[in-house]
Design an enzyme around this catalytic site. Structure first.
Site, PDB file in Angstrom:
ATOM      1  N   SER A  24       0.825  -1.218   0.000  1.00  0.00           N
ATOM      2  CA  SER A  24       0.000   0.000   0.000  1.00  0.00           C
ATOM      3  C   SER A  24       0.853   1.260   0.000  1.00  0.00           C
ATOM      4  O   SER A  24       0.336   2.362   0.063  1.00  0.00           O
ATOM      5  CB  SER A  24      -0.929  -0.002   1.218  1.00  0.00           C
ATOM      6  OG  SER A  24      -0.163  -0.106   2.411  1.00  0.00           O
ATOM      7  N   THR A 156     -39.982  25.886 -10.306  1.00  0.00           N
ATOM      8  CA  THR A 156     -40.234  24.547  -9.751  1.00  0.00           C
ATOM      9  C   THR A 156     -40.436  23.659 -10.989  1.00  0.00           C
ATOM     10  O   THR A 156     -40.966  24.148 -12.004  1.00  0.00           O
ATOM     11  CB  THR A 156     -41.487  24.492  -8.850  1.00  0.00           C
ATOM     12  OG1 THR A 156     -42.630  24.775  -9.648  1.00  0.00           O
ATOM     13  CG2 THR A 156     -41.409  25.487  -7.693  1.00  0.00           C
ATOM     14  N   HIS A 157     -40.004  22.446 -10.929  1.00  0.00           N
ATOM     15  CA  HIS A 157     -40.048  21.538 -12.099  1.00  0.00           C
ATOM     16  C   HIS A 157     -39.310  22.135 -13.298  1.00  0.00           C
ATOM     17  O   HIS A 157     -39.633  21.805 -14.439  1.00  0.00           O
ATOM     18  CB  HIS A 157     -41.491  21.227 -12.519  1.00  0.00           C
ATOM     19  CG  HIS A 157     -42.398  20.859 -11.389  1.00  0.00           C
ATOM     20  ND1 HIS A 157     -42.657  19.559 -11.031  1.00  0.00           N
ATOM     21  CD2 HIS A 157     -43.100  21.636 -10.522  1.00  0.00           C
ATOM     22  CE1 HIS A 157     -43.487  19.556  -9.998  1.00  0.00           C
ATOM     23  NE2 HIS A 157     -43.766  20.803  -9.668  1.00  0.00           N
ATOM     24  N   SER A 278     -14.036  24.707 -28.078  1.00  0.00           N
ATOM     25  CA  SER A 278     -14.180  23.457 -28.811  1.00  0.00           C
ATOM     26  C   SER A 278     -13.057  23.365 -29.844  1.00  0.00           C
ATOM     27  O   SER A 278     -12.608  24.380 -30.370  1.00  0.00           O
ATOM     28  CB  SER A 278     -15.534  23.447 -29.528  1.00  0.00           C
ATOM     29  OG  SER A 278     -15.497  22.580 -30.631  1.00  0.00           O
ATOM     30  N   LYS A 284     -17.757  28.202 -29.827  1.00  0.00           N
ATOM     31  CA  LYS A 284     -18.186  27.636 -28.551  1.00  0.00           C
ATOM     32  C   LYS A 284     -17.364  28.044 -27.342  1.00  0.00           C
ATOM     33  O   LYS A 284     -16.164  28.228 -27.408  1.00  0.00           O
ATOM     34  CB  LYS A 284     -18.208  26.105 -28.640  1.00  0.00           C
ATOM     35  CG  LYS A 284     -19.306  25.650 -29.567  1.00  0.00           C
ATOM     36  CD  LYS A 284     -19.752  24.263 -29.256  1.00  0.00           C
ATOM     37  CE  LYS A 284     -20.349  24.176 -27.883  1.00  0.00           C
ATOM     38  NZ  LYS A 284     -20.869  22.873 -27.596  1.00  0.00           N
ATOM     39  N   ASN A 286     -17.439  26.455 -23.524  1.00  0.00           N
ATOM     40  CA  ASN A 286     -18.100  25.382 -22.776  1.00  0.00           C
ATOM     41  C   ASN A 286     -17.887  25.497 -21.269  1.00  0.00           C
ATOM     42  O   ASN A 286     -16.805  25.880 -20.824  1.00  0.00           O
ATOM     43  CB  ASN A 286     -17.568  24.026 -23.242  1.00  0.00           C
ATOM     44  CG  ASN A 286     -17.924  23.748 -24.693  1.00  0.00           C
ATOM     45  OD1 ASN A 286     -18.974  24.185 -25.164  1.00  0.00           O
ATOM     46  ND2 ASN A 286     -17.046  23.068 -25.401  1.00  0.00           N
ATOM     47  N   GLU A 291     -19.246  21.362 -15.223  1.00  0.00           N
ATOM     48  CA  GLU A 291     -19.565  19.989 -15.663  1.00  0.00           C
ATOM     49  C   GLU A 291     -18.703  18.968 -14.924  1.00  0.00           C
ATOM     50  O   GLU A 291     -19.175  17.917 -14.505  1.00  0.00           O
ATOM     51  CB  GLU A 291     -19.348  19.844 -17.169  1.00  0.00           C
ATOM     52  CG  GLU A 291     -20.440  20.504 -17.989  1.00  0.00           C
ATOM     53  CD  GLU A 291     -20.123  20.497 -19.488  1.00  0.00           C
ATOM     54  OE1 GLU A 291     -21.019  20.209 -20.273  1.00  0.00           O
ATOM     55  OE2 GLU A 291     -18.974  20.791 -19.870  1.00  0.00           O
ATOM     56  N   TYR A 318      -9.337  -6.260  13.161  1.00  0.00           N
ATOM     57  CA  TYR A 318      -8.711  -5.819  11.907  1.00  0.00           C
ATOM     58  C   TYR A 318      -8.737  -6.917  10.852  1.00  0.00           C
ATOM     59  O   TYR A 318      -8.528  -8.095  11.143  1.00  0.00           O
ATOM     60  CB  TYR A 318      -7.252  -5.390  12.161  1.00  0.00           C
ATOM     61  CG  TYR A 318      -6.564  -4.949  10.881  1.00  0.00           C
ATOM     62  CD1 TYR A 318      -6.740  -3.658  10.403  1.00  0.00           C
ATOM     63  CD2 TYR A 318      -5.794  -5.833  10.123  1.00  0.00           C
ATOM     64  CE1 TYR A 318      -6.152  -3.252   9.210  1.00  0.00           C
ATOM     65  CE2 TYR A 318      -5.202  -5.431   8.933  1.00  0.00           C
ATOM     66  CZ  TYR A 318      -5.388  -4.143   8.482  1.00  0.00           C
ATOM     67  OH  TYR A 318      -4.817  -3.745   7.303  1.00  0.00           O
TER      68      TYR A 318
HETATM   69  N1  ARG Z   1      -1.114  -1.388   5.376  1.00  0.00           N
HETATM   70  C1  ARG Z   1      -2.059  -1.823   6.352  1.00  0.00           C
HETATM   71  C2  ARG Z   1      -3.370  -1.058   6.206  1.00  0.00           C
HETATM   72  O1  ARG Z   1      -3.364  -0.095   5.542  1.00  0.00           O
HETATM   73  C3  ARG Z   1      -1.513  -1.558   7.727  1.00  0.00           C
HETATM   74  C4  ARG Z   1      -2.019  -2.481   8.752  1.00  0.00           C
HETATM   75  C5  ARG Z   1      -1.513  -3.828   8.510  1.00  0.00           C
HETATM   76  N2  ARG Z   1      -1.856  -4.707   9.568  1.00  0.00           N
HETATM   77  C6  ARG Z   1      -1.753  -6.021   9.437  1.00  0.00           C
HETATM   78  N3  ARG Z   1      -2.089  -6.747  10.443  1.00  0.00           N
HETATM   79  N4  ARG Z   1      -1.361  -6.573   8.304  1.00  0.00           N
HETATM   80  O2  ARG Z   1      -4.379  -1.433   6.724  1.00  0.00           O
END
Ligand code: ARG
Length: 475
Positions: A24, A156-157, A278, A284, A286, A291, A318
């Site tokens: 991560s 309205t509407h 455009s 144009k 835009n 949007e 967890y």
């Molecule tokens: N990268 C993990 C998360 O974002 C951190 C916690 C990981 N904990 C574990 N028991 N593997 O949740």
């Protein structure tokens, strides 16, 4: 491939695909400063409780400080195989201060560490969002003030209904964003709770002082249940829900700007700097900015759905699924912030076409209700008056005329109650200025609303400033 903290238990190296699949760090790197702040507080608490020595603690704290600077200056290459930002920093700390670094993780787990980091991050971001919602409302109020007298058709509407002040219409959005701000402030109470010390799930055998860690990190409250602390993400859901509602409001404002800036309405012009052209049609201009705000509402709702769905089937405590909370959260924070900012900058430059609005409000029988109300003041029951005016409208349509273009003689054919004073009643100015009921569109009401808003905004600005000062002096 790196060594893992759990290598002792494992006979095989982690497969490469598993390393990248479970990593991560590509997104949780944004938590690095909070991770370091949290670790410093945790380390100080461990020393105060004599769980580690003061000398070890000061080495760790110094090392963490150096790492923070290295990351800030781009002198830290994050390693995907070290999974997340927490383990990257821990590995680096070992490089910085040696084996003593391994004591930092005493009485702590990544489970309480990660939720601490998110809470610290979100607390800061919510403070930024509160701030920018004040700015956005200042822009709305300034625009309302500048065009206080402009009359537009109210709908309205999406059918023309009754004339309203453009400023009144803008102040409706002021109210929505005011409630949004209150919702974020409320969510902040649940965000601002210290989870560290719940460890993996069950608490810890070390004599920790969670109150002290909380004090160092400026948390007014500490978790009550270790399982809840590591496994709940409702503080994120609440934030994502508040953000989604806020995006509904921004999206509706966008929709109106898109409609109003169309050739058919022509009520406003979006400044050139906030529009695009455009590639094929030279004429144009835009409204891409509104949007995109309208479009981005969809992804913000999606992030809320993602988190609700992510959490709904998880047993305590967890589960690794929860790593998926971060991208949804970060995306919503970024999206919401940029949308608010873009409107804070666009609104002061919006060109308002008074003539077009007043022309649109002058045709299409927007004064029919006022004609009926007039008959009521002359003693007719409202339902009878409604039917009578309906007949007048049909007659006028056949004649290709507006109500105010009919003669008194014409009107008297429908009711004897009509007198010369009806024509004053049918003017745009009268229709607006007579709606003095609380919160109605009469100018005096709108002026009061603007004055009250300006007072409230002043207080918010002062509050935001003192918060910022507080944050500065403590970090
Ligand atoms: N990268 C993990 C998360 O974002 C951190 C916690 C990981 N904990 C574990 N028991 N593997 O949740």
């Amino acid at each position: 491939m790196s060594e893992k903290p759990w290598d002792g238990r494992f006979a095989e190296k982690t497969d490469r695909i598993v390393e990248s699949f479970t990593s991560s760090v590509a997104f949780d790197r944004r938590l690095y400063l909070y991770d370091i702040k949290g670790s410093i507080a945790h380390c100080r608490m461990l020393a105060k409780q004599s769980i580690i020595s003061d000398e070890d603690a000061s080495q760790i704290v110094e090392g963490l400080g150096r790492i923070a600077r290295d990351i800030e200056h781009g002198n830290f290459e994050l390693d995907e195989s070290l999974e997340d930002i927490h383990m990257n920093i821990e590995a680096r700390l070992i490089g910085e201060v040696g084996r003593v670094a391994q004591k930092l993780h005493t009485a702590r787990s990544r489970n309480d560490q990660v939720v601490l980091d998110i809470r610290l991050y979100l607390r800061d971001e919510v403070a930024n969002i509160l701030n920018s919602l004040t700015g956005l409302r200042q822009a709305l109020v300034a625009l309302a003030k500048r065009h206080i007298d402009v009359i537009m058709p109210g709908y309205t509407h999406l059918q023309p209904a009754q004339p309203v002040l453009f400023s009144h219409h803008l102040m409706a959005y002021y109210e929505m964003f005011k409630r949004d701000r209150a919702r974020f402030k409320e969510a902040l109470k649940r965000i601002n709770v210290m989870p560290l010390g719940s460890a993996a799930l069950a608490g810890t055998t070390y004599p920790i002082d969670v109150g002290y860690t909380a004090k160092l990190l400026k948390f007014p409250e500490v978790f009550a249940n270790s399982l809840d602390a590591v496994s709940s993400r409702d503080f994120i859901m609440e934030f994502l829900a508040a953000a989604s509602i806020c995006m509904v409001h921004m999206s509706r404002l966008s929709e109106e700007l898109i409609l109003w800036s169309s050739a058919e309405f022509g009520f406003v012009e979006i400044p050139d700097a906030f529009a695009t052209g455009s590639s094929i049609m030279p004429q144009k201009k835009n409204p891409d900015v509104p949007e995109l705000v309208r479009g981005k509402a969809g992804r913000v709702f999606g992030n809320l759905m993602a988190l609700l769905t992510l959490m709904k089937g998880l047993p305590l405590s967890y589960n690794r699924d929860m790593q998926e909370d971060k991208e949804a959260l970060f995306d919503t924070v970024d999206t919401l912030k940029v949308c608010i900012e873009v409107y804070e900058k666009l609104l002061p430059r919006l060109k308002v076409n008074r003539m077009a609005m007043e022309k649109a409000a002058s045709s299409g029988f927007l004064n029919a209700t006022d004609m009926a109300d007039y008959l009521v003041t002359k003693g007719m029951a409202f339902r009878d008056a409604h039917r009578c005016v309906g007949e007048v409208v049909r007659y006028a349509m056949d004649q290709n005329k507006e109500l105010q273009d009919l003669s008194l003689g014409d009107l008297k054919k429908f009711s004897k109650a009509f007198e010369e004073d009806i024509f004053e009643i049918l003017t745009l100015q009268q229709m607006v200025s007579r709606r003095v009921s609380p919160g109605g569109t009469a100018k005096e009401n709108v002026v009061n609303a603007i004055n009250e808003a300006q007072e409230a905004l002043k207080l918010e600005v002062a509050e935001d400033k003192s918060h910022k000062r507080k944050r500065k002096t403590t970090s």
